[in-house]
Enzyme design. Structure first.
Site, PDB file in Angstrom:
ATOM      1  N   ILE A  35      32.230-104.103  17.102  1.00  0.00           N
ATOM      2  CA  ILE A  35      33.365-103.768  17.994  1.00  0.00           C
ATOM      3  C   ILE A  35      33.157-102.424  18.698  1.00  0.00           C
ATOM      4  N   GLY A  37      30.419-101.407  20.009  1.00  0.00           N
ATOM      5  CA  GLY A  37      29.373-101.525  21.025  1.00  0.00           C
ATOM      6  C   GLY A  37      29.949-101.815  22.402  1.00  0.00           C
ATOM      7  N   GLN A  38      29.066-101.916  23.382  1.00  0.00           N
ATOM      8  CA  GLN A  38      29.499-102.208  24.758  1.00  0.00           C
ATOM      9  C   GLN A  38      30.350-103.479  24.796  1.00  0.00           C
ATOM     10  N   ASP A  90      29.479-103.807   6.841  1.00  0.00           N
ATOM     11  CA  ASP A  90      28.138-103.709   7.395  1.00  0.00           C
ATOM     12  C   ASP A  90      27.496-105.093   7.292  1.00  0.00           C
ATOM     13  N   ALA A 113      27.449-107.681  16.263  1.00  0.00           N
ATOM     14  CA  ALA A 113      26.715-106.543  15.700  1.00  0.00           C
ATOM     15  C   ALA A 113      25.213-106.808  15.712  1.00  0.00           C
ATOM     16  N   SER A 162      20.545-114.177  22.817  1.00  0.00           N
ATOM     17  CA  SER A 162      19.986-113.360  23.889  1.00  0.00           C
ATOM     18  C   SER A 162      18.913-114.087  24.692  1.00  0.00           C
ATOM     19  N   GLU A 164      16.376-112.723  25.565  1.00  0.00           N
ATOM     20  CA  GLU A 164      15.103-112.266  24.993  1.00  0.00           C
ATOM     21  C   GLU A 164      14.443-113.371  24.166  1.00  0.00           C
ATOM     22  N   TYR A 185      13.020-108.009  17.523  1.00  0.00           N
ATOM     23  CA  TYR A 185      14.429-108.257  17.879  1.00  0.00           C
ATOM     24  C   TYR A 185      14.608-109.703  18.338  1.00  0.00           C
ATOM     25  N   LYS A 189      16.696-112.801  16.714  1.00  0.00           N
ATOM     26  CA  LYS A 189      17.775-113.509  17.418  1.00  0.00           C
ATOM     27  C   LYS A 189      17.525-115.023  17.393  1.00  0.00           C
ATOM     28  N   ARG A 220      27.418 -99.065  28.847  1.00  0.00           N
ATOM     29  CA  ARG A 220      26.117 -99.441  28.310  1.00  0.00           C
ATOM     30  C   ARG A 220      25.498 -98.255  27.575  1.00  0.00           C
TER      31      ARG A 220
HETATM   32  P1  NDP Z   1      25.386-102.462  21.369  1.00  0.00           P
HETATM   33  O1  NDP Z   1      24.081-101.964  20.907  1.00  0.00           O
HETATM   34  O2  NDP Z   1      26.148-101.697  22.404  1.00  0.00           O
HETATM   35  O3  NDP Z   1      26.371-102.637  20.096  1.00  0.00           O
HETATM   36  C1  NDP Z   1      25.893-103.096  18.864  1.00  0.00           C
HETATM   37  C2  NDP Z   1      27.009-103.027  17.847  1.00  0.00           C
HETATM   38  O4  NDP Z   1      26.509-103.448  16.565  1.00  0.00           O
HETATM   39  C3  NDP Z   1      27.583-101.618  17.625  1.00  0.00           C
HETATM   40  O5  NDP Z   1      28.976-101.737  17.417  1.00  0.00           O
HETATM   41  C4  NDP Z   1      26.885-101.173  16.361  1.00  0.00           C
HETATM   42  O6  NDP Z   1      27.584-100.178  15.638  1.00  0.00           O
HETATM   43  C5  NDP Z   1      26.892-102.483  15.589  1.00  0.00           C
HETATM   44  N1  NDP Z   1      25.954-102.495  14.468  1.00  0.00           N
HETATM   45  C6  NDP Z   1      24.640-102.179  14.477  1.00  0.00           C
HETATM   46  N2  NDP Z   1      24.117-102.336  13.251  1.00  0.00           N
HETATM   47  C7  NDP Z   1      25.109-102.770  12.448  1.00  0.00           C
HETATM   48  C8  NDP Z   1      25.197-103.110  11.089  1.00  0.00           C
HETATM   49  N3  NDP Z   1      24.150-103.009  10.269  1.00  0.00           N
HETATM   50  N4  NDP Z   1      26.384-103.547  10.595  1.00  0.00           N
HETATM   51  C9  NDP Z   1      27.469-103.624  11.401  1.00  0.00           C
HETATM   52  N5  NDP Z   1      27.456-103.295  12.698  1.00  0.00           N
HETATM   53  C10 NDP Z   1      26.285-102.878  13.222  1.00  0.00           C
HETATM   54  O7  NDP Z   1      25.165-103.973  21.858  1.00  0.00           O
HETATM   55  P2  NDP Z   1      25.899-104.798  23.021  1.00  0.00           P
HETATM   56  O8  NDP Z   1      27.356-104.584  22.910  1.00  0.00           O
HETATM   57  O9  NDP Z   1      25.205-104.557  24.299  1.00  0.00           O
HETATM   58  O10 NDP Z   1      25.533-106.296  22.591  1.00  0.00           O
HETATM   59  C11 NDP Z   1      26.366-107.044  21.708  1.00  0.00           C
HETATM   60  C12 NDP Z   1      25.543-108.150  21.077  1.00  0.00           C
HETATM   61  O11 NDP Z   1      25.034-109.010  22.080  1.00  0.00           O
HETATM   62  C13 NDP Z   1      24.333-107.674  20.284  1.00  0.00           C
HETATM   63  O12 NDP Z   1      24.154-108.565  19.206  1.00  0.00           O
HETATM   64  C14 NDP Z   1      23.180-107.825  21.264  1.00  0.00           C
HETATM   65  O13 NDP Z   1      21.972-107.996  20.567  1.00  0.00           O
HETATM   66  C15 NDP Z   1      23.612-109.069  22.005  1.00  0.00           C
HETATM   67  N6  NDP Z   1      23.161-109.186  23.366  1.00  0.00           N
HETATM   68  C16 NDP Z   1      23.390-108.183  24.260  1.00  0.00           C
HETATM   69  C17 NDP Z   1      23.053-108.337  25.586  1.00  0.00           C
HETATM   70  C18 NDP Z   1      23.288-107.260  26.581  1.00  0.00           C
HETATM   71  O14 NDP Z   1      22.699-107.345  27.665  1.00  0.00           O
HETATM   72  N7  NDP Z   1      24.132-106.281  26.314  1.00  0.00           N
HETATM   73  C19 NDP Z   1      22.428-109.600  26.063  1.00  0.00           C
HETATM   74  C20 NDP Z   1      22.270-110.593  25.027  1.00  0.00           C
HETATM   75  C21 NDP Z   1      22.627-110.387  23.741  1.00  0.00           C
HETATM   76  P3  NDP Z   1      27.419 -98.593  16.009  1.00  0.00           P
HETATM   77  O15 NDP Z   1      28.351 -98.350  17.156  1.00  0.00           O
HETATM   78  O16 NDP Z   1      27.826 -97.937  14.749  1.00  0.00           O
HETATM   79  O17 NDP Z   1      25.990 -98.368  16.376  1.00  0.00           O
HETATM   80  P1  GDR Z   2      16.115-105.380  27.393  1.00  0.00           P
HETATM   81  O1  GDR Z   2      16.829-104.119  28.043  1.00  0.00           O
HETATM   82  O2  GDR Z   2      14.881-105.046  26.693  1.00  0.00           O
HETATM   83  O3  GDR Z   2      16.027-106.422  28.487  1.00  0.00           O
HETATM   84  O4  GDR Z   2      17.193-105.808  26.277  1.00  0.00           O
HETATM   85  P2  GDR Z   2      16.271-102.677  28.432  1.00  0.00           P
HETATM   86  O5  GDR Z   2      17.243-102.111  29.394  1.00  0.00           O
HETATM   87  O6  GDR Z   2      15.932-101.870  27.226  1.00  0.00           O
HETATM   88  O7  GDR Z   2      14.876-103.001  29.185  1.00  0.00           O
HETATM   89  C1  GDR Z   2      14.840-103.766  30.380  1.00  0.00           C
HETATM   90  C2  GDR Z   2      13.457-103.639  31.012  1.00  0.00           C
HETATM   91  O8  GDR Z   2      13.293-102.308  31.499  1.00  0.00           O
HETATM   92  C3  GDR Z   2      11.989-101.867  31.157  1.00  0.00           C
HETATM   93  N1  GDR Z   2      11.954-100.395  31.114  1.00  0.00           N
HETATM   94  C4  GDR Z   2      12.632 -99.615  30.261  1.00  0.00           C
HETATM   95  N2  GDR Z   2      13.527 -99.921  29.285  1.00  0.00           N
HETATM   96  C5  GDR Z   2      14.079 -98.902  28.601  1.00  0.00           C
HETATM   97  N3  GDR Z   2      14.981 -99.187  27.641  1.00  0.00           N
HETATM   98  N4  GDR Z   2      13.760 -97.593  28.838  1.00  0.00           N
HETATM   99  C6  GDR Z   2      12.867 -97.231  29.811  1.00  0.00           C
HETATM  100  O9  GDR Z   2      12.584 -96.055  30.012  1.00  0.00           O
HETATM  101  C7  GDR Z   2      12.283 -98.298  30.570  1.00  0.00           C
HETATM  102  N5  GDR Z   2      11.398 -98.334  31.595  1.00  0.00           N
HETATM  103  C8  GDR Z   2      11.218 -99.612  31.910  1.00  0.00           C
HETATM  104  C9  GDR Z   2      11.729-102.515  29.804  1.00  0.00           C
HETATM  105  O10 GDR Z   2      10.338-102.502  29.503  1.00  0.00           O
HETATM  106  C10 GDR Z   2      12.305-103.894  30.033  1.00  0.00           C
HETATM  107  O11 GDR Z   2      11.371-104.728  30.634  1.00  0.00           O
HETATM  108  C11 GDR Z   2      18.579-105.831  26.557  1.00  0.00           C
HETATM  109  C12 GDR Z   2      19.316-105.526  25.246  1.00  0.00           C
HETATM  110  O12 GDR Z   2      20.686-105.392  25.527  1.00  0.00           O
HETATM  111  C13 GDR Z   2      19.133-106.660  24.253  1.00  0.00           C
HETATM  112  O13 GDR Z   2      19.973-106.441  23.121  1.00  0.00           O
HETATM  113  C14 GDR Z   2      19.533-107.967  24.930  1.00  0.00           C
HETATM  114  O14 GDR Z   2      19.364-109.043  24.041  1.00  0.00           O
HETATM  115  C15 GDR Z   2      18.724-108.172  26.192  1.00  0.00           C
HETATM  116  O15 GDR Z   2      18.958-107.090  27.069  1.00  0.00           O
HETATM  117  C16 GDR Z   2      19.112-109.453  26.925  1.00  0.00           C
END
Ligand code: NDP
Ligand code: GDR
Length: 373
Positions: A35, A37-38, A90, A113, A162, A164, A185, A189, A220
């Site tokens: 909750i 997270g983004q 957790d 999470a 995801s 990914e 990762y 998933k 983000r």
């Molecule tokens: P974030 O990284 O912003 O948030 C992750 C959340 O998980 C945070 O609340 C974090 O807590 C919590 N968390 C991490 N580890 C644990 C743990 N061990 N136990 C309980 N909670 C934990 O991710 P997003 O909101 O961007 O993404 C949400 C979900 O969707 C994730 O599963 C991500 O992998 C997946 N996803 C995201 C995409 C994206 O583009 N954003 C695309 C596809 C899938 P804390 O704040 O304490 O770190």
């Molecule tokens: P991604 O997101 O790996 O797609 O995962 P990220 O923004 O980290 O990377 C996207 C692309 O950008 C390239 N890149 C960099 N990435 C980061 N983080 N930092 C840099 O400096 C940088 N320069 C270039 C990466 O190589 C990559 O190709 C996100 C996460 O939210 C996952 O949890 C989720 O599942 C997927 O999106 C869908």
């Protein structure tokens, strides 16, 4: 967050009067992992607007980790009507998951999470698998045993899958495309995806996989590439920074707005039957194109500021993701509202404002320009 920090999180502790599963017959109860997270923050806002009572599981950290939901938090000591409640748990602790399920008795469980950073998953693969793969299994098992013990078979489960998982599979990627994960990762998933399918088939649980392509927002995390760029644009424009170090600029992603994507999560759980859905804008852009729009929007040239740093390249890259979300559009009636340029500009606008606030602190001597709050 809370001024009375000792009381936080609201509703923690067994038998707490603020944990009131099945409290109001016409009010649905949602339980959200991740909750803080983004996506968790947008989903919470969305569900509260729909009249839900929202319970979030948060993990213990040495500093408060609730910045993204502070604005919707109401201290339960000050208000009777707080509809968002937080509890310590957790995904690595199975007992905490089962305990809160039994106590909250949710109608819908959203498993968001994760250790969600792809590059970091190469550094901490074991932990990533524990949280992302086995964590999902623990939660599914908690749901299964909760249903067995209580007969509450109407409970619904959402798994945050995801794009990914598709990894090196040629775009456009749909529900029928094969998975070829390219990181610990992504492999984790995939495991979580198949655990979810298995619990649906084996136990008849209403469990859905959302296969979401990248979605971004001003909330983000700052080490994902989009926010890293827009934060830098804000700080460069305001004069707090001059260089931005990045890795691979040629990777292509299908970037949407997180606020649109949480609606699709909810829609999946409102169908008659559980299923899996790809959620995407169906438009792909390179990191370089993101740079062009973000810097161009404030009349800067990214080439004057970006430095390529090998440290940000990954051991295996995902080159090209572009979703085919026709199933979600047809069955759920979902479609994205925010387009690519609008998304980039929204993020830059917010980060310019943030940089202005930082500048006030820097000018007053409360902050070093190199340091971020
Ligand atoms: P974030 O990284 O912003 O948030 C992750 C959340 O998980 C945070 O609340 C974090 O807590 C919590 N968390 C991490 N580890 C644990 C743990 N061990 N136990 C309980 N909670 C934990 O991710 P997003 O909101 O961007 O993404 C949400 C979900 O969707 C994730 O599963 C991500 O992998 C997946 N996803 C995201 C995409 C994206 O583009 N954003 C695309 C596809 C899938 P804390 O704040 O304490 O770190
Ligand atoms: P991604 O997101 O790996 O797609 O995962 P990220 O923004 O980290 O990377 C996207 C692309 O950008 C390239 N890149 C960099 N990435 C980061 N983080 N930092 C840099 O400096 C940088 N320069 C270039 C990466 O190589 C990559 O190709 C996100 C996460 O939210 C996952 O949890 C989720 O599942 C997927 O999106 C869908």
């Amino acid at each position: 967050m809370a001024t009375n920090s000792d009381s936080f999180p609201a509703g923690s502790g067994s038998g707490s009067p603020t944990v009131n599963g099945d409290a109001t017959p016409d009010r649905k109860i949602a339980l959200i992992t991740g909750i803080t997270g983004q996506d968790g923050s947008y989903l919470t806002e969305f569900l509260l607007n729909k009249g839900y009572e929202v319970h979030g599981l948060i993990r213990r950290s040495s500093n408060f980790n609730t910045q993204r939901i502070n604005h919707i938090y109401i201290d339960p000591h000050n208000a009777h009507k707080a509809r968002m409640k937080l509890h310590y748990a957790d995904l690595t602790d199975a007992s905490s998951l089962r305990r809160w399920l039994d106590s909250i008795r949710p109608d819908e469980v959203y498993n968001l999470a994760a250790q969600s950073h792809v590059a970091v998953s190469f550094e901490i693969p074991d932990y990533t698998a524990d949280v992302v793969a086995t964590g999902a299994l623990r939660l599914l098992e908690a749901v299964r045993s909760h249903i067995a013990a209580t007969g509450r078979s109407h409970i619904k489960y959402y798994q945050a899958g995801s794009s990914e998982m598709f990894g090196s599979t040629t775009p456009p990627q749909s529900e029928d495309s094969p998975f070829h994960p390219r990181s610990p990762y992504a492999a984790s998933k995939c495991a979580a995806h198949w655990y979810t399918v298995n619990y649906r088939e084996a136990y008849g649980i209403y469990a859905c996989n959302g296969i979401l392509f990248n979605h971004e927002s001003p909330r983000r995390g700052e080490n994902f590439v989009t926010r890293k760029i827009t934060r830098a644009v804000g700080r460069i424009k305001i004069g707090l920074q001059s260089k931005l170090f990045l890795g691979n600029l040629q990777a292509s992603r299908d970037w949407g707005f997180a606020g649109d994507y949480v609606e699709a999560m909810w829609m999946m759980l409102q169908q008659e039957k559980p299923d899996d859905y790809v959620v995407a804008t169906e438009e792909s852009h390179t990191v370089e194109e993101f740079l062009e729009v973000a810097f161009g929007y404030v009349d800067l040239n990214w080439k004057d500021h970006v430095v390529i740093d090998k440290r940000y390249f990954r051991p295996a890259e995902v080159d090209n993701l572009k979703g085919d979300s026709s199933k979600a559009r047809k069955v759920l009636g979902w479609k994205p509202r925010v387009g690519f340029e609008q998304l980039v500009k929204m993020m830059v606008d917010e980060d310019i404002e943030l940089a202005k606030r930082e500048k006030v602190l820097v000018d007053a001597g409360y902050m070093d320009a190199q340091q971020q709050p």
